[in-house]
Motif scaffolding. Sequence first.
Motif, PDB file in Angstrom:
ATOM      1  N   TYR A 205      -5.161  65.865  46.303  1.00 46.97           N
ATOM      2  CA  TYR A 205      -5.447  66.713  45.692  1.00 46.97           C
ATOM      3  C   TYR A 205      -5.441  67.751  44.424  1.00 46.97           C
ATOM      4  O   TYR A 205      -5.178  67.108  43.548  1.00 46.97           O
ATOM      5  CB  TYR A 205      -3.470  67.793  45.779  1.00 46.97           C
ATOM      6  CG  TYR A 205      -2.335  66.813  44.870  1.00 46.97           C
ATOM      7  CD1 TYR A 205      -2.074  67.545  44.117  1.00 46.97           C
ATOM      8  CD2 TYR A 205      -2.124  65.621  45.622  1.00 46.97           C
ATOM      9  CE1 TYR A 205      -1.634  66.877  43.795  1.00 46.97           C
ATOM     10  CE2 TYR A 205      -0.889  64.839  45.149  1.00 46.97           C
ATOM     11  CZ  TYR A 205      -0.848  65.350  44.075  1.00 46.97           C
ATOM     12  OH  TYR A 205       0.227  64.873  43.208  1.00 46.97           O
ATOM     13  N   HIS A 206      -5.998  68.873  44.760  1.00 46.12           N
ATOM     14  CA  HIS A 206      -5.953  69.453  43.081  1.00 46.12           C
ATOM     15  C   HIS A 206      -5.309  70.494  42.973  1.00 46.12           C
ATOM     16  O   HIS A 206      -5.110  71.613  42.962  1.00 46.12           O
ATOM     17  CB  HIS A 206      -7.615  69.842  43.528  1.00 46.12           C
ATOM     18  CG  HIS A 206      -8.170  68.741  43.537  1.00 46.12           C
ATOM     19  ND1 HIS A 206      -9.306  67.743  42.935  1.00 46.12           N
ATOM     20  CD2 HIS A 206      -8.959  68.580  45.237  1.00 46.12           C
ATOM     21  CE1 HIS A 206     -10.285  67.536  43.930  1.00 46.12           C
ATOM     22  NE2 HIS A 206      -9.623  67.256  44.821  1.00 46.12           N
ATOM     23  N   CYS A 210      -6.111  70.925  37.211  1.00 41.45           N
ATOM     24  CA  CYS A 210      -7.357  69.825  37.713  1.00 41.45           C
ATOM     25  C   CYS A 210      -8.751  70.756  37.122  1.00 41.45           C
ATOM     26  O   CYS A 210      -8.958  71.422  37.444  1.00 41.45           O
ATOM     27  CB  CYS A 210      -6.965  68.835  38.626  1.00 41.45           C
ATOM     28  SG  CYS A 210      -6.477  68.471  39.373  1.00 41.45           S
ATOM     29  N   ARG A 211     -10.312  69.962  36.396  1.00 41.70           N
ATOM     30  CA  ARG A 211     -10.808  69.737  36.019  1.00 41.70           C
ATOM     31  C   ARG A 211     -11.888  70.444  37.463  1.00 41.70           C
ATOM     32  O   ARG A 211     -12.773  70.759  37.929  1.00 41.70           O
ATOM     33  CB  ARG A 211     -11.256  68.889  35.188  1.00 41.70           C
ATOM     34  CG  ARG A 211     -11.196  68.699  33.418  1.00 41.70           C
ATOM     35  CD  ARG A 211     -12.214  68.017  33.103  1.00 41.70           C
ATOM     36  NE  ARG A 211     -12.610  66.810  33.763  1.00 41.70           N
ATOM     37  CZ  ARG A 211     -11.906  65.775  33.274  1.00 41.70           C
ATOM     38  NH1 ARG A 211     -10.852  65.656  32.020  1.00 41.70           N
ATOM     39  NH2 ARG A 211     -12.499  64.366  34.015  1.00 41.70           N
ATOM     40  N   SER A 212     -11.750  69.856  38.427  1.00 37.84           N
ATOM     41  CA  SER A 212     -12.047  70.007  39.791  1.00 37.84           C
ATOM     42  C   SER A 212     -11.909  70.822  40.598  1.00 37.84           C
ATOM     43  O   SER A 212     -12.503  71.826  41.112  1.00 37.84           O
ATOM     44  CB  SER A 212     -12.054  68.617  40.022  1.00 37.84           C
ATOM     45  OG  SER A 212     -10.935  67.939  40.909  1.00 37.84           O
ATOM     46  N   TYR A 213     -10.415  72.043  39.923  1.00 36.49           N
ATOM     47  CA  TYR A 213     -10.451  73.180  40.722  1.00 36.49           C
ATOM     48  C   TYR A 213     -11.188  73.858  41.417  1.00 36.49           C
ATOM     49  O   TYR A 213     -11.230  74.639  42.082  1.00 36.49           O
ATOM     50  CB  TYR A 213      -8.661  73.378  40.178  1.00 36.49           C
ATOM     51  CG  TYR A 213      -8.341  73.678  40.843  1.00 36.49           C
ATOM     52  CD1 TYR A 213      -6.950  73.714  42.174  1.00 36.49           C
ATOM     53  CD2 TYR A 213      -8.248  75.754  41.428  1.00 36.49           C
ATOM     54  CE1 TYR A 213      -6.466  74.814  42.648  1.00 36.49           C
ATOM     55  CE2 TYR A 213      -7.502  76.842  41.603  1.00 36.49           C
ATOM     56  CZ  TYR A 213      -6.520  76.069  42.567  1.00 36.49           C
ATOM     57  OH  TYR A 213      -5.961  76.942  42.914  1.00 36.49           O
ATOM     58  N   ARG A 236      -2.723  63.073  43.697  1.00 37.95           N
ATOM     59  CA  ARG A 236      -3.629  63.397  42.773  1.00 37.95           C
ATOM     60  C   ARG A 236      -5.063  63.262  42.080  1.00 37.95           C
ATOM     61  O   ARG A 236      -5.154  62.251  41.820  1.00 37.95           O
ATOM     62  CB  ARG A 236      -2.882  64.251  41.429  1.00 37.95           C
ATOM     63  CG  ARG A 236      -3.288  64.646  40.385  1.00 37.95           C
ATOM     64  CD  ARG A 236      -1.934  64.647  39.445  1.00 37.95           C
ATOM     65  NE  ARG A 236      -1.065  64.680  39.243  1.00 37.95           N
ATOM     66  CZ  ARG A 236      -0.232  65.269  37.985  1.00 37.95           C
ATOM     67  NH1 ARG A 236      -0.790  64.508  37.508  1.00 37.95           N
ATOM     68  NH2 ARG A 236       1.076  65.324  38.400  1.00 37.95           N
ATOM     69  N   ALA A 237      -5.516  64.242  42.294  1.00 40.13           N
ATOM     70  CA  ALA A 237      -7.428  64.275  41.727  1.00 40.13           C
ATOM     71  C   ALA A 237      -7.050  63.325  40.303  1.00 40.13           C
ATOM     72  O   ALA A 237      -6.154  63.754  39.260  1.00 40.13           O
ATOM     73  CB  ALA A 237      -8.086  65.125  41.357  1.00 40.13           C
ATOM     74  N   TYR A 238      -7.900  62.647  39.778  1.00 40.76           N
ATOM     75  CA  TYR A 238      -8.131  62.004  38.618  1.00 40.76           C
ATOM     76  C   TYR A 238      -8.366  62.727  37.476  1.00 40.76           C
ATOM     77  O   TYR A 238      -8.118  62.044  35.983  1.00 40.76           O
ATOM     78  CB  TYR A 238      -8.791  60.211  39.111  1.00 40.76           C
ATOM     79  CG  TYR A 238      -7.732  59.197  39.523  1.00 40.76           C
ATOM     80  CD1 TYR A 238      -6.404  58.971  39.758  1.00 40.76           C
ATOM     81  CD2 TYR A 238      -9.245  59.117  40.635  1.00 40.76           C
ATOM     82  CE1 TYR A 238      -6.280  57.783  40.488  1.00 40.76           C
ATOM     83  CE2 TYR A 238      -8.411  57.790  41.050  1.00 40.76           C
ATOM     84  CZ  TYR A 238      -7.358  57.299  40.817  1.00 40.76           C
ATOM     85  OH  TYR A 238      -6.566  56.386  42.228  1.00 40.76           O
TER      86      TYR A 238
END
Length: 247
Positions: A205-206, A210-213, A236-238
Amino acid sequence: MLLVTCPPVSLSQAWAATATVKDGGMLQLGNVTYRLDGIDAPAFDQLCIDEHADSWTCGIEARDQLVKLIGGRQVRCDDLGPDPTFKKRRLGVCKIEGDTTSLSQLLVRQGFALNIDASATGRFKTDEARARDDRQGLWKGCFAAPQEFRRGLKDGTLLGAACRADRDRQIREALFPEDFVMPSGCNIKGKFAVRARVTGNFGIYHLQACRSYPGLTNPDRWFCSEEDAQAGGFRRAYNCRPPAKSK
Protein backbone atom coordinates in the motif's frame (compact mmCIF):
# COMPACT_ATOMS: atom_id res chain seq x y z
CA MET A 1 -17.00 5.20 8.52
CA LEU A 2 -20.50 5.92 9.86
CA LEU A 3 -21.33 6.42 13.51
CA VAL A 4 -24.36 4.87 15.19
CA THR A 5 -25.05 6.61 18.50
CA CYS A 6 -26.14 4.52 21.48
CA PRO A 7 -26.71 5.41 25.16
CA PRO A 8 -23.53 5.06 27.26
CA VAL A 9 -23.09 1.78 29.12
CA SER A 10 -20.26 -0.18 30.67
CA LEU A 11 -17.77 -1.56 28.15
CA SER A 12 -17.23 -4.55 30.46
CA GLN A 13 -20.77 -5.59 29.62
CA ALA A 14 -19.80 -5.50 25.93
CA TRP A 15 -22.18 -2.60 25.23
CA ALA A 16 -20.84 0.50 23.52
CA ALA A 17 -21.76 4.14 23.80
CA THR A 18 -21.03 4.51 20.09
CA ALA A 19 -20.76 1.79 17.45
CA THR A 20 -18.60 2.70 14.47
CA VAL A 21 -19.57 0.71 11.39
CA LYS A 22 -16.36 0.26 9.43
CA ASP A 23 -17.62 -1.91 6.57
CA GLY A 24 -20.29 -4.49 5.84
CA GLY A 25 -18.81 -7.05 8.21
CA MET A 26 -16.99 -5.02 10.83
CA LEU A 27 -17.85 -2.61 13.61
CA GLN A 28 -16.09 -0.94 16.50
CA LEU A 29 -17.32 -0.81 20.09
CA GLY A 30 -15.30 1.61 22.16
CA ASN A 31 -11.70 0.94 21.21
CA VAL A 32 -12.33 -2.68 20.15
CA THR A 33 -12.93 -3.64 16.51
CA TYR A 34 -14.99 -6.77 15.85
CA ARG A 35 -15.27 -8.77 12.66
CA LEU A 36 -18.70 -10.38 12.53
CA ASP A 37 -18.34 -14.12 13.02
CA GLY A 38 -19.28 -16.69 10.38
CA ILE A 39 -19.71 -14.39 7.38
CA ASP A 40 -17.79 -12.68 4.62
CA ALA A 41 -19.10 -9.28 3.50
CA PRO A 42 -17.84 -7.19 0.55
CA ALA A 43 -14.76 -5.07 1.12
CA PHE A 44 -15.53 -1.36 1.33
CA ASP A 45 -14.03 -0.73 -2.13
CA GLN A 46 -15.57 -3.78 -3.84
CA LEU A 47 -17.66 -3.36 -6.99
CA CYS A 48 -20.48 -5.62 -8.23
CA ILE A 49 -22.87 -5.47 -11.17
CA ASP A 50 -26.64 -5.39 -10.79
CA GLU A 51 -29.41 -7.17 -12.68
CA HIS A 52 -29.13 -4.59 -15.48
CA ALA A 53 -25.36 -5.22 -15.85
CA ASP A 54 -24.55 -1.81 -14.38
CA SER A 55 -21.65 -1.47 -11.94
CA TRP A 56 -22.51 -0.49 -8.37
CA THR A 57 -20.54 0.07 -5.15
CA CYS A 58 -21.75 -3.01 -3.31
CA GLY A 59 -19.10 -2.65 -0.60
CA ILE A 60 -20.45 0.77 0.37
CA GLU A 61 -24.03 -0.52 0.18
CA ALA A 62 -23.16 -3.45 2.47
CA ARG A 63 -21.75 -0.95 4.98
CA ASP A 64 -24.92 1.14 4.74
CA GLN A 65 -27.12 -1.93 5.24
CA LEU A 66 -25.33 -2.74 8.48
CA VAL A 67 -25.89 0.84 9.65
CA LYS A 68 -29.62 0.52 8.85
CA LEU A 69 -29.85 -2.79 10.69
CA ILE A 70 -28.40 -1.23 13.83
CA GLY A 71 -30.62 1.81 13.46
CA GLY A 72 -29.27 3.72 16.45
CA ARG A 73 -29.86 0.89 18.91
CA GLN A 74 -27.42 -0.64 21.36
CA VAL A 75 -25.17 -3.40 20.09
CA ARG A 76 -23.56 -6.20 22.08
CA CYS A 77 -20.69 -8.39 20.87
CA ASP A 78 -19.75 -11.66 22.53
CA ASP A 79 -15.98 -11.76 22.16
CA LEU A 80 -14.69 -14.99 20.55
CA GLY A 81 -11.04 -14.02 20.78
CA PRO A 82 -8.51 -12.58 18.30
CA ASP A 83 -9.49 -12.48 14.64
CA PRO A 84 -7.39 -15.23 12.99
CA THR A 85 -6.92 -13.03 9.91
CA PHE A 86 -5.71 -9.95 11.83
CA LYS A 87 -4.70 -10.21 15.48
CA LYS A 88 -5.37 -6.53 16.27
CA ARG A 89 -9.08 -7.20 15.79
CA ARG A 90 -11.52 -9.46 17.61
CA LEU A 91 -14.03 -11.96 16.32
CA GLY A 92 -17.51 -11.37 17.68
CA VAL A 93 -21.11 -12.54 17.68
CA CYS A 94 -22.90 -9.20 17.64
CA LYS A 95 -26.59 -8.57 18.24
CA ILE A 96 -28.91 -5.60 18.50
CA GLU A 97 -30.48 -5.07 21.90
CA GLY A 98 -33.73 -7.03 22.14
CA ASP A 99 -33.01 -9.17 19.06
CA THR A 100 -31.91 -12.79 19.38
CA THR A 101 -30.74 -12.96 15.76
CA SER A 102 -27.10 -12.03 15.16
CA LEU A 103 -26.14 -9.25 12.79
CA SER A 104 -24.20 -11.89 10.83
CA GLN A 105 -27.36 -13.85 10.13
CA LEU A 106 -29.38 -10.74 9.29
CA LEU A 107 -26.79 -9.64 6.72
CA VAL A 108 -26.77 -13.08 5.08
CA ARG A 109 -30.57 -13.05 4.95
CA GLN A 110 -30.50 -9.70 3.17
CA GLY A 111 -27.98 -11.01 0.68
CA PHE A 112 -25.15 -8.66 1.72
CA ALA A 113 -22.85 -11.30 3.18
CA LEU A 114 -21.89 -14.91 2.48
CA ASN A 115 -21.92 -17.80 4.92
CA ILE A 116 -18.36 -19.00 5.61
CA ASP A 117 -19.17 -21.34 8.47
CA ALA A 118 -17.33 -24.49 7.41
CA SER A 119 -19.17 -26.78 9.82
CA ALA A 120 -21.33 -29.58 8.49
CA THR A 121 -24.54 -27.77 9.38
CA GLY A 122 -23.36 -24.27 8.43
CA ARG A 123 -25.23 -21.80 10.60
CA PHE A 124 -26.30 -19.54 7.76
CA LYS A 125 -26.45 -21.92 4.78
CA THR A 126 -30.25 -21.91 4.73
CA ASP A 127 -30.34 -18.11 4.95
CA GLU A 128 -27.82 -17.82 2.11
CA ALA A 129 -29.77 -20.25 -0.09
CA ARG A 130 -32.98 -18.30 0.46
CA ALA A 131 -31.29 -14.97 -0.30
CA ARG A 132 -29.76 -16.47 -3.46
CA ASP A 133 -33.09 -17.91 -4.64
CA ASP A 134 -34.90 -14.64 -3.92
CA ARG A 135 -32.13 -12.60 -5.56
CA GLN A 136 -31.59 -10.44 -2.53
CA GLY A 137 -28.73 -7.94 -2.22
CA LEU A 138 -25.60 -9.09 -4.01
CA TRP A 139 -27.39 -12.08 -5.50
CA LYS A 140 -29.54 -9.94 -7.81
CA GLY A 141 -26.51 -9.30 -10.01
CA CYS A 142 -23.04 -10.79 -10.35
CA PHE A 143 -20.09 -10.53 -7.99
CA ALA A 144 -16.81 -12.07 -6.90
CA ALA A 145 -16.71 -13.73 -3.50
CA PRO A 146 -15.38 -11.05 -1.11
CA GLN A 147 -12.34 -13.07 -0.06
CA GLU A 148 -11.41 -13.64 -3.71
CA PHE A 149 -11.80 -9.93 -4.47
CA ARG A 150 -9.50 -9.06 -1.57
CA ARG A 151 -6.86 -11.42 -2.96
CA GLY A 152 -7.19 -10.12 -6.50
CA LEU A 153 -8.38 -13.46 -7.93
CA LYS A 154 -9.83 -12.09 -11.14
CA ASP A 155 -10.36 -15.53 -12.63
CA GLY A 156 -12.28 -16.98 -9.68
CA THR A 157 -15.86 -18.24 -9.68
CA LEU A 158 -18.48 -15.51 -10.08
CA LEU A 159 -21.71 -15.61 -8.10
CA GLY A 160 -25.22 -14.24 -8.65
CA ALA A 161 -28.25 -14.41 -10.91
CA ALA A 162 -26.86 -12.07 -13.57
CA CYS A 163 -23.60 -13.92 -14.28
CA ARG A 164 -23.57 -14.88 -17.96
CA ALA A 165 -21.01 -17.16 -19.54
CA ASP A 166 -21.27 -15.30 -22.87
CA ARG A 167 -20.41 -11.99 -21.14
CA ASP A 168 -17.77 -13.33 -18.79
CA ARG A 169 -14.90 -11.12 -19.98
CA GLN A 170 -16.98 -7.93 -19.87
CA ILE A 171 -18.31 -8.76 -16.41
CA ARG A 172 -14.84 -9.36 -15.00
CA GLU A 173 -13.61 -6.08 -16.48
CA ALA A 174 -16.45 -4.31 -14.65
CA LEU A 175 -15.72 -6.08 -11.36
CA PHE A 176 -11.95 -5.48 -11.57
CA PRO A 177 -11.59 -2.22 -13.56
CA GLU A 178 -8.21 -0.80 -14.49
CA ASP A 179 -9.48 2.69 -13.65
CA PHE A 180 -10.61 1.95 -10.09
CA VAL A 181 -12.40 5.02 -8.70
CA MET A 182 -11.42 6.02 -5.16
CA PRO A 183 -14.20 5.71 -2.56
CA SER A 184 -14.76 8.97 -0.71
CA GLY A 185 -12.24 9.47 2.09
CA CYS A 186 -10.22 6.35 1.28
CA ASN A 187 -7.07 7.57 -0.47
CA ILE A 188 -4.56 4.82 0.37
CA LYS A 189 -3.60 2.96 -2.82
CA GLY A 190 -3.03 -0.79 -2.80
CA LYS A 191 -1.25 -2.79 -5.50
CA PHE A 192 -0.92 -6.57 -5.65
CA ALA A 193 2.74 -7.54 -5.93
CA VAL A 194 4.57 -10.85 -6.04
CA ARG A 195 7.49 -9.35 -4.10
CA ALA A 196 5.15 -8.65 -1.18
CA ARG A 197 4.81 -12.39 -0.61
CA VAL A 198 8.30 -12.39 0.88
CA THR A 199 6.76 -10.71 3.94
CA GLY A 200 3.62 -12.86 3.82
CA ASN A 201 1.45 -10.22 2.15
CA PHE A 202 -0.67 -9.98 -0.99
CA GLY A 203 0.45 -6.51 -1.98
CA ILE A 204 1.86 -3.11 -1.09
CA TYR A 205 0.00 0.00 0.00
CA HIS A 206 1.07 3.54 -0.85
CA LEU A 207 0.31 6.58 1.29
CA GLN A 208 0.29 10.13 -0.01
CA ALA A 209 3.62 10.49 1.83
CA CYS A 210 5.17 7.81 -0.40
CA ARG A 211 7.31 8.85 -3.36
CA SER A 212 5.58 6.14 -5.38
CA TYR A 213 2.08 7.52 -4.75
CA PRO A 214 1.72 9.98 -7.68
CA GLY A 215 3.02 7.46 -10.21
CA LEU A 216 0.65 4.69 -9.17
CA THR A 217 -2.28 5.49 -11.46
CA ASN A 218 -4.02 2.10 -11.52
CA PRO A 219 -4.36 0.77 -7.95
CA ASP A 220 -5.99 -2.62 -7.39
CA ARG A 221 -7.43 -1.64 -3.99
CA TRP A 222 -8.34 1.46 -2.00
CA PHE A 223 -8.06 1.60 1.79
CA CYS A 224 -9.40 4.07 4.34
CA SER A 225 -6.65 3.54 6.92
CA GLU A 226 -3.30 1.83 7.33
CA GLU A 227 -4.93 -0.69 9.67
CA ASP A 228 -7.45 -1.60 6.96
CA ALA A 229 -4.60 -2.06 4.47
CA GLN A 230 -2.62 -4.23 6.86
CA ALA A 231 -5.70 -6.29 7.71
CA GLY A 232 -6.21 -6.78 3.97
CA GLY A 233 -2.76 -8.34 3.64
CA PHE A 234 -0.81 -5.33 2.36
CA ARG A 235 2.45 -3.86 3.66
CA ARG A 236 3.57 -0.26 3.47
CA ALA A 237 5.79 0.77 0.54
CA TYR A 238 9.41 1.14 1.59
CA ASN A 239 9.75 4.57 -0.04
CA CYS A 240 7.29 6.24 2.33
CA ARG A 241 8.46 8.92 4.69
CA PRO A 242 8.33 7.76 8.30
CA PRO A 243 5.41 9.10 10.36
CA ALA A 244 6.08 12.39 12.13
CA LYS A 245 7.23 11.98 15.71
CA SER A 246 5.00 13.49 18.35
CA LYS A 247 6.57 16.36 20.25
